[in-house]
Write a protein that holds these residues in place. Sequence first.
Motif, short mmCIF file in Angstrom:
data_model
loop_
_atom_site.label_atom_id
_atom_site.label_comp_id
_atom_site.label_asym_id
_atom_site.label_seq_id
_atom_site.Cartn_x
_atom_site.Cartn_y
_atom_site.Cartn_z
N GLN A 9 -1.01 -0.20 -17.66
CA GLN A 9 -1.44 1.13 -17.18
C GLN A 9 -2.19 1.84 -18.31
OE1 GLN A 9 1.59 4.09 -16.17
NE2 GLN A 9 0.49 4.51 -14.27
N ASN A 12 0.83 -1.22 0.00
CA ASN A 12 0.00 0.00 0.00
C ASN A 12 0.86 1.26 0.00
OD1 ASN A 12 -3.06 -0.81 0.51
ND2 ASN A 12 -1.76 -2.22 1.68
N CYS A 13 2.06 1.17 -0.55
CA CYS A 13 2.99 2.30 -0.55
C CYS A 13 2.89 3.03 -1.89
CB CYS A 13 4.42 1.80 -0.30
SG CYS A 13 5.58 3.11 0.12
N ARG A 14 1.75 3.61 -2.14
CA ARG A 14 1.49 4.31 -3.39
C ARG A 14 2.27 5.63 -3.42
NH1 ARG A 14 -4.69 5.19 -4.65
NH2 ARG A 14 -4.51 2.97 -5.15
N VAL A 52 -1.06 -0.55 -4.44
CA VAL A 52 -0.37 -0.27 -5.70
C VAL A 52 -0.82 -1.29 -6.75
CG1 VAL A 52 1.61 0.73 -4.52
CG2 VAL A 52 1.60 -1.72 -5.05
N THR A 53 -0.65 -0.94 -8.01
CA THR A 53 -0.98 -1.83 -9.11
C THR A 53 0.32 -2.27 -9.77
OG1 THR A 53 -3.06 -0.66 -9.50
CG2 THR A 53 -2.26 -2.10 -11.26
N ARG A 54 0.56 -3.56 -9.80
CA ARG A 54 1.81 -4.07 -10.35
C ARG A 54 1.54 -5.22 -11.32
NH1 ARG A 54 3.09 0.12 -8.76
NH2 ARG A 54 4.65 0.68 -7.18
N PHE A 82 -4.28 6.96 0.56
CA PHE A 82 -3.45 5.81 0.29
C PHE A 82 -4.31 4.66 -0.22
CE2 PHE A 82 -0.58 7.87 3.41
CZ PHE A 82 0.57 7.88 2.65
N LYS A 95 -5.04 6.34 -16.32
CA LYS A 95 -4.15 6.28 -15.16
C LYS A 95 -2.83 6.99 -15.44
CE LYS A 95 -5.77 2.29 -12.55
NZ LYS A 95 -5.37 1.03 -11.88
N ARG A 134 5.39 5.75 4.66
CA ARG A 134 4.03 5.17 4.55
C ARG A 134 3.52 4.74 5.92
NH1 ARG A 134 -0.22 4.28 5.07
NH2 ARG A 134 -1.72 3.00 3.92
#
Length: 211
Positions: A88, A13-15, A195-197, A192, A92, A148
């Motif tokens: 992406q 969750n470290c956007r 993240v999208t990976r 927050f 976005k 974060r």
Amino acid sequence: MSEEMGIFETMYNCRAMRRLDKREVPQESLEKLIEAANQAPSGSNTQNARWIIVRDPTVKAELAELNRIGVENYLAPLIDNPGSLPHQPADKRKRMADAVVWQKEHMHEIPALIIACMEFGAPATKDMIARGNGSIWPSIQNLLLAARALELGAAPTTLALTDRKAVAEVLHLPQTMAAYALIPVGYPLGKFGPVTRKPLEEIMRFDRWSD
């Protein structure tokens, strides 16, 4: 509560947070970020990472100007036409570009700009600076995770540091030091989230990449 986040929850969750509030960040929190960064490993345990926390309005304005030049020179095509990537979509990427532009226009107002540097003990050559990457970036990641956990927004950029001579003059760096990343830190204006990976099956193999 924020300091009780598990390490995996923090990482997932470290956007990147580029839109940051003007509200002052306590010195204790800033020092805590550097303490966390200082726990990272370094090549041969040299511990040559150095950190400058910029809060002075004049110095921030000078760095903001260098960042403006870097953003406009490097990201202009992305800002005007972000396009898309398989992982992406265009909307976005447009939001990301908009956040970069917002940061460019408000960099001087962000409460703290942390500069990650390396000290080499001798005039820094290009080869020395290149080798230093392996020692400074683990520390930067530690700092981001700590931010974060403390509910602070942070996202590193190198665009402000393209002109090494100008950066050295602004920060009064000796010839034995080089700057690697500028990390704006503040309380996020957004929320927050995860993240999208890319999926694991796309980025990982066992033993060999192909048969």
